[in-house]
Design a protein around this motif. Structure first.
Motif: not given
Length: 376
Positions: A216-221
């Protein structure tokens, strides 16, 4: 029919893996792309059309469904599979990401999150225990732990604090999930782009023990380079004999890069959202159907594609219905995009099984580098 959840890796090529997840509702071939059915529907698609693209599993959204029509109502009406007419597996996210990104006036504490609905301002409370209850009421096959997703960019101290809270919530999610044969619970690795925090998170999750593990916590900019940097080590920290799910990814080249690094499952709204805004994904890259160059073009979007949009309609027609604001535009382009994504997954599964993933990947990038067919 398989009466419990299981996973088998059938072949590897480098770090890339192909295999199958078995569930009571059917097999999920991996690497798998999961179309997103946010509010009980993949927008602009019938469920049988989604299945026709090759999808084995859909994603449902806990946050949206708990607010409308409510998990309790869906449960009374027979569960999410019956409610949305999709009998195959469903994965539901925990609601954590949407609370952080969509809800108004959210307040976080050790126990959970209090927030106001983005729909009507009503007040709600989401905890690991409530998230597990909602996902049980929905009847999903793969349940996600409740976690906190800090907005990036954030400093290491903030990322570490959120990750450790998420690990405490993971333990509570595991406890609240209980023993549900045939249903799976996935833990979510957090830690931003810091290797030490990712390792700490993976260790905590493995100690609790889950049926699968998400990154989690990826592909968030953070950008593709930073994401691939994390994926160079993060999947290796997770158990080899369990599915690895990269949440919220992504563009076709993101997906190929993730599979190359050992990821088994992905989801993203991109193919369906792009379809509604006139963007088509093809083996030669992205096509913007609203551009005037398509208005007199009798050729299909992609002559090698077997989807209804490419089989029966011209670029000129797709351009026209998009410009005219006709519903069929979003329907045809979404079908095409989902078909392309599933074709991509099938090609990768075949290439890994036959030990030719590197050659396949080189061909994938070469075709995209050529760009769209020249205008007439």
């Amino acid at each position: 029919m398989q009466d419990r959840f299981g996973f088998q890796v059938q072949a590897t090529d480098g770090k890339a893996r192909t295999g199958a997840i078995s569930t009571p509702r059917g097999e999920i071939r991996t690497p798998a792309f999961m179309p997103v059915g946010t509010a009980g529907t993949v927008k602009a698609m019938l469920p049988e059309s989604v299945r026709a693209t090759g999808a084995d599993i859909l994603l449902g959204n806990t946050y949206h469904l708990m607010l409308r029509p409510t998990a309790e109502r869906i449960d009374r009406l027979g569960g999410l599979h019956t409610f949305m007419n999709w009998e195959r597996p469903i994965l539901t996210d925990s609601g954590g990401f949407q609370v952080m990104s969509l809800a108004d006036l959210r307040k976080l504490d050790e126990e959970g999150v209090t927030f106001r609905s983005h729909i009507n301002g009503s007040k709600h409370r989401l905890t690991p225990e409530r998230s597990m209850e909602i996902q049980r009421l929905l009847g999903s096959d793969i349940v996600m732990c409740f976690d906190e997703c800090p907005a990036l960019p954030a400093d290491d101290a903030r990322v570490a604090e959120a990750m450790r809270l998420s690990m405490r919530w993971a333990a509570r999610s595991r406890e609240a999930f209980g023993d549900r044969p045939g249903h799976a619970l996935f833990g979510i690795q957090q830690g931003g782009v810091t290797e030490e925090l990712r390792a700490e998170s993976a260790e905590a999750l493995c100690a609790i023990g889950f049926d699968g593990y998400a990154i989690g916590g990826l592909a968030v900019g953070e950008g593709q380079e930073a994401m691939f940097g994390v994926l160079d080590y993060a999947p290796d920290m997770l158990p080899e004999d369990k599915p690895r799910y990269l949440m919220g990814v992504g563009k076709p080249d993101d997906i190929v890069g993730a599979v190359k690094r050992g990821v088994d499952m992905m989801d993203c709204v991109l193919p369906s959202r792009s379809g509604r805004t006139g963007q088509a994904w093809t083996r030669r890259g992205q096509v913007n159907i609203k551009n005037a160059r398509h208005q007199d073009d009798p050729r299909p979007l992609d002559e090698e594609c077997g989807c209804p949009a490419c089989r029966s309609y011209s670029r000129a027609y797709l351009h026209h219905v998009f410009r005219a604001g006709e519903m069929i535009s979003g329907m045809l382009l979404t079908w095409h995009n989902l078909h392309y994504y599933q074709e991509l997954m099938a090609e990768m599964r075949g290439a890994i099984a036959e030990g030719r993933f590197a050659a396949w990947e080189a061909g994938f990038h070469a075709a995209r580098a050529e760009g769209d067919i020249p205008p007439l």
